[in-house]
Scaffold this motif. Structure first.
Motif, PDB file in Angstrom:
ATOM      1  N   ILE A 239       0.861  -1.182   0.000  1.00  0.00           N
ATOM      2  CA  ILE A 239       0.000   0.000   0.000  1.00  0.00           C
ATOM      3  C   ILE A 239       0.896   1.229   0.000  1.00  0.00           C
ATOM      4  O   ILE A 239       1.694   1.429   0.920  1.00  0.00           O
ATOM      5  N   LEU A 240       0.786   2.032  -1.030  1.00  0.00           N
ATOM      6  CA  LEU A 240       1.628   3.214  -1.186  1.00  0.00           C
ATOM      7  C   LEU A 240       0.829   4.451  -0.794  1.00  0.00           C
ATOM      8  O   LEU A 240      -0.198   4.765  -1.408  1.00  0.00           O
ATOM      9  N   LEU A 241       1.293   5.136   0.243  1.00  0.00           N
ATOM     10  CA  LEU A 241       0.635   6.348   0.730  1.00  0.00           C
ATOM     11  C   LEU A 241       1.551   7.547   0.527  1.00  0.00           C
ATOM     12  O   LEU A 241       2.770   7.423   0.674  1.00  0.00           O
ATOM     13  N   PRO A 242       0.987   8.719   0.204  1.00  0.00           N
ATOM     14  CA  PRO A 242       1.829   9.922   0.071  1.00  0.00           C
ATOM     15  C   PRO A 242       2.524  10.215   1.397  1.00  0.00           C
ATOM     16  O   PRO A 242       1.885  10.266   2.448  1.00  0.00           O
ATOM     17  N   SER A 243       3.805  10.395   1.363  1.00  0.00           N
ATOM     18  CA  SER A 243       4.559  10.584   2.604  1.00  0.00           C
ATOM     19  C   SER A 243       4.159  11.821   3.389  1.00  0.00           C
ATOM     20  O   SER A 243       4.310  11.833   4.617  1.00  0.00           O
ATOM     21  N   LYS A 311      -6.975   8.964  -2.730  1.00  0.00           N
ATOM     22  CA  LYS A 311      -7.926   9.836  -2.058  1.00  0.00           C
ATOM     23  C   LYS A 311      -8.400   9.195  -0.759  1.00  0.00           C
ATOM     24  O   LYS A 311      -8.342   7.968  -0.606  1.00  0.00           O
ATOM     25  N   ALA A 312      -8.875  10.053   0.143  1.00  0.00           N
ATOM     26  CA  ALA A 312      -9.610   9.585   1.315  1.00  0.00           C
ATOM     27  C   ALA A 312     -11.076   9.954   1.121  1.00  0.00           C
ATOM     28  O   ALA A 312     -11.404  10.999   0.540  1.00  0.00           O
ATOM     29  N   LEU A 313     -11.974   9.088   1.603  1.00  0.00           N
ATOM     30  CA  LEU A 313     -13.414   9.309   1.457  1.00  0.00           C
ATOM     31  C   LEU A 313     -14.089   9.201   2.812  1.00  0.00           C
ATOM     32  O   LEU A 313     -13.665   8.412   3.672  1.00  0.00           O
ATOM     33  N   GLU A 361     -13.576   8.021  10.544  1.00  0.00           N
ATOM     34  CA  GLU A 361     -14.626   7.433   9.701  1.00  0.00           C
ATOM     35  C   GLU A 361     -14.309   7.664   8.224  1.00  0.00           C
ATOM     36  O   GLU A 361     -15.138   8.149   7.449  1.00  0.00           O
ATOM     37  N   TRP A 362     -13.110   7.288   7.871  1.00  0.00           N
ATOM     38  CA  TRP A 362     -12.624   7.434   6.499  1.00  0.00           C
ATOM     39  C   TRP A 362     -12.473   6.066   5.827  1.00  0.00           C
ATOM     40  O   TRP A 362     -12.256   5.040   6.474  1.00  0.00           O
ATOM     41  N   LEU A 363     -12.541   6.116   4.510  1.00  0.00           N
ATOM     42  CA  LEU A 363     -12.144   5.015   3.645  1.00  0.00           C
ATOM     43  C   LEU A 363     -11.025   5.533   2.748  1.00  0.00           C
ATOM     44  O   LEU A 363     -10.839   6.742   2.589  1.00  0.00           O
ATOM     45  N   LEU A 364     -10.296   4.609   2.134  1.00  0.00           N
ATOM     46  CA  LEU A 364      -9.240   4.998   1.199  1.00  0.00           C
ATOM     47  C   LEU A 364      -9.582   4.492  -0.195  1.00  0.00           C
ATOM     48  O   LEU A 364     -10.033   3.354  -0.368  1.00  0.00           O
ATOM     49  N   LEU A 365      -9.376   5.346  -1.178  1.00  0.00           N
ATOM     50  CA  LEU A 365      -9.527   4.961  -2.577  1.00  0.00           C
ATOM     51  C   LEU A 365      -8.137   4.748  -3.152  1.00  0.00           C
ATOM     52  O   LEU A 365      -7.278   5.634  -3.079  1.00  0.00           O
ATOM     53  N   ALA A 366      -7.902   3.551  -3.692  1.00  0.00           N
ATOM     54  CA  ALA A 366      -6.567   3.199  -4.186  1.00  0.00           C
ATOM     55  C   ALA A 366      -6.651   2.710  -5.628  1.00  0.00           C
ATOM     56  O   ALA A 366      -7.658   2.148  -6.054  1.00  0.00           O
ATOM     57  N   LYS A 367      -5.555   2.936  -6.343  1.00  0.00           N
ATOM     58  CA  LYS A 367      -5.449   2.510  -7.744  1.00  0.00           C
ATOM     59  C   LYS A 367      -4.434   1.376  -7.836  1.00  0.00           C
ATOM     60  O   LYS A 367      -3.321   1.471  -7.307  1.00  0.00           O
TER      61      LYS A 367
END
Length: 522
Positions: A239-243, A311-313, A361-367
């Motif tokens: 899982i790659l997240l912006p630093s 993105k976070a949702l 209460e977030w979700l993550l959108l990943a590509k």
């Protein structure tokens, strides 16, 4: 956190779904307790192998062998390939049930030791004759002992009896105690024997100690763990997240923070079950999706699949109808090549991410990033995923629809004030329903086991209806493919019991034996 790490060994990265190591199951005198443990065990084995033998896609189990230890030991099933072999396994389960009804025995200590040594001998001979280039690498095996005796008592027997035995090829030795019932357990359990899952290290080999309840579902769930990919030879997902999201963490070369994860199935795909409505359909995920790679094309998944978070949702702003395919579970990796500090840091960051997502209460959108473009000059279509946090220290990941996949639909908003008559009718209708606090799939049966069992030829009739009956079932006892170990005097059977192991040795000369004798003469 941790599974025990093994140092100094390990093959190169393997597919996410790989064949589990060969397994030996030793049933240790479960009839002596006077309960229905044997019937529950046999039915659980029947249910498990009805699935394991018939699953399509890559094979999850390789070799399996079954021993029974009563007053002596006996190999009632030498090593066989599991996939496509349900009829033979079912016959041996039927025989196991019959043998356990023949009487109650207190096994002698050397019997369990001899069963393990005999299984190791058969494994060495079998692996020695695997054809070169067959793509099979039988370098180690796992041994599971199912017993109704206190597991610590069994460990003492193993400690004493196996001190001179070479166990280097035993990757895992497991002792599983099936409880005899509430009253008997209270009488038999000592104050220092209250842990259901423990680990003992003797003879240079880890011994995993477990206790499971004496019911079909609990025993069945234990065996189903054999279908999981529990290997630690590879990371599955990055899982790659912006630093910038983590100010105290230095960015990598591509300005991303990487969480290393292992992938685990949540459910078996219906597309892998023959005879079901979805068995003729492939997974509907596009090429390059890790779900397809995981379940149907494991040879393509030899490197971690990358999910780049874009993105976070807000959880309240996401509709479940936009997801498709099967859910998968992500957890921190246990890849054995990583050092302990890296493993622990990765786990802490993973848990911190779960906490923050739950709190906000977030979700993550990943590509999903393609593993490689191959020889094609065109970039494959991207697959997108929703990553959901869980209170169980895991993440749930599901594929999500994109613009190209959407169909037009327009639905009116729900009316604020339905008619009173309709409200009263529906309230009285719903009041008649039984309310459960949560959904438990273990309470729902689809008769899939019976369907899987009937899909295979069965010369002995179904096992399910006969498990709890007292009539004798016809058996067709198999012969070992290799000669058993020489019987020591203390292990000889009483005259009332036919010595099948000795008869097998005298009356049957295996091709492996003859070949070895010819090699020695040469």
């Amino acid at each position: 956190m941790h599974q025990r790490r093994t140092t100094g060994k390990g093959p190169s990265p393997t597919p996410w779904i790989h064949q589990q190591p060969p397994r030996i199951l030793i049933v240790h005198s479960i009839s002596s307790c006077g309960t229905d443990i044997c019937s529950n065990l046999c039915e659980a084995l029947q249910n498990f192998f009805s699935l394991a033998c018939n699953l399509m896609g890559p094979s999850r189990m390789s070799l399996f062998s079954l021993y029974i230890v009563q007053n002596q030991y006996e190999c009632i099933l030498p090593f066989v390939q599991v996939k496509g072999n349900f009829a033979r396994l079912q016959a041996c389960i039927s025989e196991l049930h019959t043998l356990q009804r023949e009487g109650c025995f207190r096994p002698q200590s050397p019997s369990l030791q001899a069963a393990i040594e005999d299984g190791l001998q058969q494994f060495r001979q079998y692996s020695r004759h695997v054809p070169a280039g067959a793509g099979l690498n039988y370098t180690c095996l796992e041994i599971t002992i199912i017993t109704s005796h206190p597991r610590k008592e069994i460990v003492k027997q193993l400690e004493e009896g196996l001190k001179d035995t070479d166990l280097l090829r035993v990757r895992k030795l497991q002792v599983v105690e099936i409880t005899k019932g509430a009253l008997e357990c209270m009488a038999a359990t000592s104050p220092d024997d209250d842990s259901s899952n423990e680990e003992s290290s003797i003879l240079g080999t880890d011994i995993d100690l477990q206790t499971i309840d004496n019911d079909i579902i609990s025993i069945e769930v234990f065996f189903k763990d054999w279908l999981h990919n529990n290997g630690t030879d590879q990371e599955h997902i990055h899982i790659l997240l912006p630093s910038p999201c983590f100010s105290n963490i230095s960015g990598a070369r591509d300005n991303s923070m990487c969480l290393r994860c292992d992938l685990q199935e949540r459910i078996l795909s219906p597309s892998l079950l023959p005879g079901t409505a979805d068995s003729s359909l492939r997974m509907d995920d596009p090429k390059g999706d890790f779900c397809t790679l995981y379940q149907l094309e494991p040879q393509l998944s030899t490197s971690p699949y990358k999910l780049r978070v874009i993105k976070a949702l807000k959880s309240s702003g996401f509709c479940e109808s936009l997801t498709y395919g099967l859910p998968f579970i992500l957890r921190p990796t246990s890849f054995w090549r990583l050092d302990w500090n890296e493993l622990e840091t990765n786990q802490q960051h993973f848990h911190a991410l779960c906490h923050i997502l739950l709190k906000r209460e977030w979700l993550l959108l990943a590509k999903g990033e393609p593993q490689s473009l191959g020889t094609s000059l065109r970039e494959p279509a991207s697959t997108f995923y929703i990553i959901l946090p869980s209170r169980s220290a895991t993440l749930l990941v599901k594929a999500v629809a994109t613009r190209e996949m959407m169909l037009p639909n327009s639905f009116p908003l729900l009316p604020e004030d339905p008619p009173d008559d309709s409200l009263k009718i529906m309230e009285s209708t719903l009041a008649a329903l039984e309310l459960e606090p949560s959904y438990n799939p273990l309470d729902i049966q689809s008769h899939l086991y019976l369907l899987m069992a009937s899909a295979s030829p069965n010369p002995h009739g179904r096992l399910h209806p006969s498990l709890r009956k007292t009539r004798q079932m016809p058996t067709n006892r198999v012969r070992a493919t290799v000669a058993p170990l020489p019987m020591i005097p203390a292990m000889r059977r009483t005259p009332k019991m036919p010595d099948a192991s000795r008869a097998s040795s005298e009356a049957f000369s295996s091709p492996l034996e003859e070949e070895e004798e010819e090699e020695e003469k040469a």
